[in-house]
Enzyme design. Structure first.
Site, PDB file in Angstrom:
ATOM      1  CE  LYS A  22      41.504  -0.083   8.251  1.00  0.00           C
ATOM      2  NZ  LYS A  22      41.532   0.545   9.583  1.00  0.00           N
ATOM      3  CG  ASN A  23      39.415  -2.230  11.207  1.00  0.00           C
ATOM      4  OD1 ASN A  23      40.476  -1.681  10.876  1.00  0.00           O
ATOM      5  ND2 ASN A  23      38.243  -1.669  11.033  1.00  0.00           N
ATOM      6  NE  ARG A  92      42.850   7.649  16.827  1.00  0.00           N
ATOM      7  CZ  ARG A  92      42.434   6.657  17.634  1.00  0.00           C
ATOM      8  NH1 ARG A  92      42.168   5.502  17.112  1.00  0.00           N
ATOM      9  NH2 ARG A  92      42.333   6.840  18.925  1.00  0.00           N
ATOM     10  CB  CYS A 116      42.151  10.532  12.598  1.00  0.00           C
ATOM     11  SG  CYS A 116      40.534   9.826  12.826  1.00  0.00           S
ATOM     12  NE  ARG A 121      39.186   7.288  16.034  1.00  0.00           N
ATOM     13  CZ  ARG A 121      39.546   6.568  14.969  1.00  0.00           C
ATOM     14  NH1 ARG A 121      39.849   7.194  13.858  1.00  0.00           N
ATOM     15  NH2 ARG A 121      39.648   5.269  15.027  1.00  0.00           N
ATOM     16  N   PRO A 122      39.830  10.036  21.266  1.00  0.00           N
ATOM     17  CG  PRO A 122      37.996  10.153  22.672  1.00  0.00           C
ATOM     18  CD  PRO A 122      38.422  10.394  21.257  1.00  0.00           C
ATOM     19  CB  ILE A 123      43.514   6.593  23.859  1.00  0.00           C
ATOM     20  CG1 ILE A 123      44.481   7.601  24.488  1.00  0.00           C
ATOM     21  CG2 ILE A 123      43.674   6.565  22.348  1.00  0.00           C
ATOM     22  CD1 ILE A 123      45.943   7.186  24.375  1.00  0.00           C
ATOM     23  CG  ASP A 124      38.429   8.349  27.461  1.00  0.00           C
ATOM     24  OD1 ASP A 124      38.491   8.234  26.220  1.00  0.00           O
ATOM     25  OD2 ASP A 124      37.371   8.335  28.083  1.00  0.00           O
ATOM     26  CG  LEU A 125      36.718   4.455  26.875  1.00  0.00           C
ATOM     27  CD1 LEU A 125      35.665   3.863  25.937  1.00  0.00           C
ATOM     28  CD2 LEU A 125      36.141   4.719  28.243  1.00  0.00           C
ATOM     29  CG  ASP A 306      34.617   1.136   9.888  1.00  0.00           C
ATOM     30  OD1 ASP A 306      35.303   0.218  10.361  1.00  0.00           O
ATOM     31  OD2 ASP A 306      34.591   2.283  10.379  1.00  0.00           O
ATOM     32  CB  ILE A 328      30.448   5.191  15.745  1.00  0.00           C
ATOM     33  CG1 ILE A 328      29.383   4.102  15.756  1.00  0.00           C
ATOM     34  CG2 ILE A 328      31.771   4.696  16.321  1.00  0.00           C
ATOM     35  CD1 ILE A 328      29.081   3.526  17.137  1.00  0.00           C
ATOM     36  NE  ARG A 397      45.071   4.904   7.578  1.00  0.00           N
ATOM     37  CZ  ARG A 397      44.163   5.195   8.496  1.00  0.00           C
ATOM     38  NH1 ARG A 397      43.439   6.294   8.373  1.00  0.00           N
ATOM     39  NH2 ARG A 397      43.979   4.415   9.531  1.00  0.00           N
TER      40      ARG A 397
HETATM   41  C1  EPZ Z   1      37.982   0.654  15.391  1.00  0.00           C
HETATM   42  O1  EPZ Z   1      38.447   1.939  15.744  1.00  0.00           O
HETATM   43  C2  EPZ Z   1      38.248   0.515  13.902  1.00  0.00           C
HETATM   44  N1  EPZ Z   1      39.688   0.619  13.645  1.00  0.00           N
HETATM   45  C3  EPZ Z   1      37.504   1.628  13.149  1.00  0.00           C
HETATM   46  O2  EPZ Z   1      37.721   1.411  11.764  1.00  0.00           O
HETATM   47  C4  EPZ Z   1      36.015   1.480  13.438  1.00  0.00           C
HETATM   48  O3  EPZ Z   1      35.320   2.547  12.802  1.00  0.00           O
HETATM   49  C5  EPZ Z   1      35.776   1.542  14.951  1.00  0.00           C
HETATM   50  O4  EPZ Z   1      36.571   0.536  15.613  1.00  0.00           O
HETATM   51  C6  EPZ Z   1      34.319   1.318  15.306  1.00  0.00           C
HETATM   52  O5  EPZ Z   1      33.913   0.086  14.791  1.00  0.00           O
HETATM   53  C7  EPZ Z   1      40.464  -0.453  13.883  1.00  0.00           C
HETATM   54  O6  EPZ Z   1      40.000  -1.493  14.312  1.00  0.00           O
HETATM   55  C8  EPZ Z   1      41.927  -0.297  13.567  1.00  0.00           C
HETATM   56  P1  EPZ Z   1      36.315   2.651  19.027  1.00  0.00           P
HETATM   57  P2  EPZ Z   1      38.558   2.355  17.315  1.00  0.00           P
HETATM   58  O7  EPZ Z   1      37.327   2.636  20.106  1.00  0.00           O
HETATM   59  O8  EPZ Z   1      39.012   1.178  18.097  1.00  0.00           O
HETATM   60  C9  EPZ Z   1      35.242   6.704  21.226  1.00  0.00           C
HETATM   61  C10 EPZ Z   1      38.163   2.026   9.554  1.00  0.00           C
HETATM   62  O9  EPZ Z   1      37.599   2.793   8.756  1.00  0.00           O
HETATM   63  N2  EPZ Z   1      36.332   6.341  22.154  1.00  0.00           N
HETATM   64  O10 EPZ Z   1      35.277   1.589  18.976  1.00  0.00           O
HETATM   65  O11 EPZ Z   1      39.327   3.606  17.395  1.00  0.00           O
HETATM   66  C11 EPZ Z   1      35.799   7.113  19.857  1.00  0.00           C
HETATM   67  O12 EPZ Z   1      36.165   8.473  19.864  1.00  0.00           O
HETATM   68  C12 EPZ Z   1      38.376   2.434  10.996  1.00  0.00           C
HETATM   69  O13 EPZ Z   1      38.570   0.868   9.271  1.00  0.00           O
HETATM   70  C13 EPZ Z   1      36.498   7.074  23.324  1.00  0.00           C
HETATM   71  O14 EPZ Z   1      35.755   8.007  23.595  1.00  0.00           O
HETATM   72  O15 EPZ Z   1      37.030   2.661  17.607  1.00  0.00           O
HETATM   73  C14 EPZ Z   1      34.651   6.842  18.927  1.00  0.00           C
HETATM   74  O16 EPZ Z   1      33.749   7.938  18.955  1.00  0.00           O
HETATM   75  C15 EPZ Z   1      37.872   3.840  11.274  1.00  0.00           C
HETATM   76  N3  EPZ Z   1      37.521   6.747  24.172  1.00  0.00           N
HETATM   77  C16 EPZ Z   1      33.972   5.622  19.559  1.00  0.00           C
HETATM   78  O17 EPZ Z   1      34.431   5.560  20.923  1.00  0.00           O
HETATM   79  C17 EPZ Z   1      38.376   5.711  23.901  1.00  0.00           C
HETATM   80  O18 EPZ Z   1      39.283   5.450  24.718  1.00  0.00           O
HETATM   81  C18 EPZ Z   1      34.309   4.306  18.854  1.00  0.00           C
HETATM   82  O19 EPZ Z   1      35.675   4.131  18.991  1.00  0.00           O
HETATM   83  C19 EPZ Z   1      38.195   4.975  22.698  1.00  0.00           C
HETATM   84  C20 EPZ Z   1      37.160   5.302  21.835  1.00  0.00           C
END
Ligand code: EPZ
Length: 417
Positions: A22-23, A92, A116, A121-125, A306, A328, A397
């Site tokens: 999926k990812n 998201r 979620c 789930r911030p997207i600032d980065l 995960d 995480i 999902r």
């Molecule tokens: C991806 O989510 C995966 N989803 C998640 O899988 C997985 O748990 C996660 O990476 C970590 O491996 C997909 O690939 C579709 P992150 P993502 O950005 O990209 C914080 C599943 O069960 N953060 O690495 O959203 C965030 O809040 C799903 O298959 C910021 O602060 O993960 C989190 O605490 C769940 N600002 C941490 O970083 C940002 O702009 C990790 O997030 C982005 C993230």
């Protein structure tokens, strides 16, 4: 309202293949937007997140077809740039479209992805990286209005945290930017390497995926291609946890064992015997797992967040004590209260969960999120008696007919609508 009805304590056996990841498939489908013409994606799992992604592609003007596990995406005429609110809310991770749409059409509009089940789930980065690449992004009443005045331009990006999504968004936006982009502090997950392979097949010039430094040399145009998505390492970990919990001997195929080395290490410490092949893992378990050394989730190659819930479920029905630390996501223990209804003894303090093995019994429980729901299924397979697991939309999902796969291994599980 459909639910799984599961009768536990049946030993599992046989062989099962992990479906496409999926990812990996989600960012790859988003990346199709970058290349005018028809790309063909093989080993595409039948997931509701994939269906939502297909709807977003169609909304952007792509023609999308599906035959079994092959999805074709014709991105000849991508004119839109709007990601509909209902699809952003449903998934998201749709934010991953931002980089590709800005790279192709130079404008995009989407609502802020809500939090979620795993917490905010911030997207600032993501937004910082895209702004540094030259995008103008303003937020108005929860809607992100993005535009590229001229053309995205390569730059040096330093991610303060190895965010998977932010790394992928930056890679997608940088492919057709003017000049070279260097992403330091990049996430190293295997799905990012799969994305790099796909992007380079489109004609992009991406290097370093799987390491903390990814370099993208911008090119003028990209062309469509064909790609087979890698196997889902978390689905494989789920199947292995199920056999570990219920007991038995089985083989999981279609995945690179190196991609789930930390999970295999834990299962071995817990008493399972494992044998890894090129793209398969054989597992043998008594069904009574031992406690193991503390499990701390971390960015790849650390223990995957995960796989935290399904591993916890497998250990909860065993003997001995294991300490988990979820580093995480802010709230990724929502499955704990549901596991407790099955007799699990788990104490939570902040990011730490202390699991003390105990005999589990059947109960009616509800999935709280994707991997939490899978954890309840794993626990039900180990529990004495019959369980019902509801709210299956969470599980659907990320698992393509989980009940079919487990039935193939001899589990007594039925989806009842
Ligand atoms: C991806 O989510 C995966 N989803 C998640 O899988 C997985 O748990 C996660 O990476 C970590 O491996 C997909 O690939 C579709 P992150 P993502 O950005 O990209 C914080 C599943 O069960 N953060 O690495 O959203 C965030 O809040 C799903 O298959 C910021 O602060 O993960 C989190 O605490 C769940 N600002 C941490 O970083 C940002 O702009 C990790 O997030 C982005 C993230």
């Amino acid at each position: 309202m459909s639910f799984f009805e599961i009768t536990g304590r049946r030993r599992l056996s046989g062989s099962i293949g992990a479906h496409g990841a999926k990812n990996s498939v989600l960012p790859i489908l988003a990346a199709c937007v970058l290349a005018p013409g028809e790309s063909v994606i093989e080993n595409c799992p039948g997931l509701s997140d994939v269906a939502a992604t297909v709807e977003i592609l169609r909304g952007l003007g792509c023609r999308v077809g599906r035959e079994g596990d092959v999805v074709t995406v014709d991105a000849a005429c991508v004119e839109g740039g709007v990601i509909p609110e209902h699809l952003m809310r449903e998934m998201r991770s749709s934010v991953i479209f931002l980089g590709a749409v800005l790279g192709r059409v130079g404008r995009a509009q989407m609502c802020y992805p809500g939090g979620c089940e795993l917490g905010p789930r911030p997207i600032d980065l993501h937004l910082d990286a895209l702004r540094k690449l030259g995008a103008e992004i303003r937020e108005e009443e929860g809607v992100l209005h993005c535009r590229v005045p001229d053309r995205l331009r390569g730059c040096r990006l330093a991610l303060p945290f190895p965010s998977v999504g932010a790394t992928e968004n930056a890679m997608l936006a940088a492919c057709t930017a003017r000049g070279v982009t260097t992403i330091t502090g990049a996430a190293c997950e295997p799905e990012i390497e799969d994305l790099q392979i796909f992007l380079n097949k489109l004609g992009a010039r991406v290097h370093g995926a799987g390491t903390p430094v990814v370099t993208v040399e911008g090119v003028e145009t990209l062309h469509p291609t064909r790609h087979r998505v890698m196997g889902d390492r978390i689905v494989a970990a789920t199947y292995l946890a199920a056999v570990g919990a219920a007991g038995g001997e089985a083989e999981v195929t279609g995945v690179d064992p190196c991609h789930l080395a930390t999970v295999l290490e834990v299962l071995e410490q817990a008493g399972c015997s494992l044998k890894s092949g090129g793209h398969s893992v054989r597992i043998c378990s008594t069904g009574r797992l031992r406690g193991v050394r503390p499990i701390r989730t971390a960015p790849y190659p650390g223990f995957p967040t995960d796989a935290q819930a399904v591993t916890m479920a497998a250990l909860a029905g065993g003997e001995g004590t294991t300490v988990f630390e979820e580093n995480i996501f802010q709230s990724r223990y929502r499955h704990v209260s549901e596991l407790a209804r099955m007799g699990a003894d788990i104490r939570l303090t902040g990011r730490t969960a202390i699991v003390t093995g105990a005999p589990l019994h059947g109960a009616h429980v509800c999935s709280t999120d994707l991997r939490g729901g899978a954890a309840l299924v794993v626990a039900a397979l180990a529990a004495e008696g019959t369980s019902r697991v509801g709210e299956l939309h969470h599980i659907d999902r990320g698992y393509d007919h989980l009940e079919h796969a487990l039935t193939q291994l001899g589990a007594q599980i039925e989806r009842i609508n």
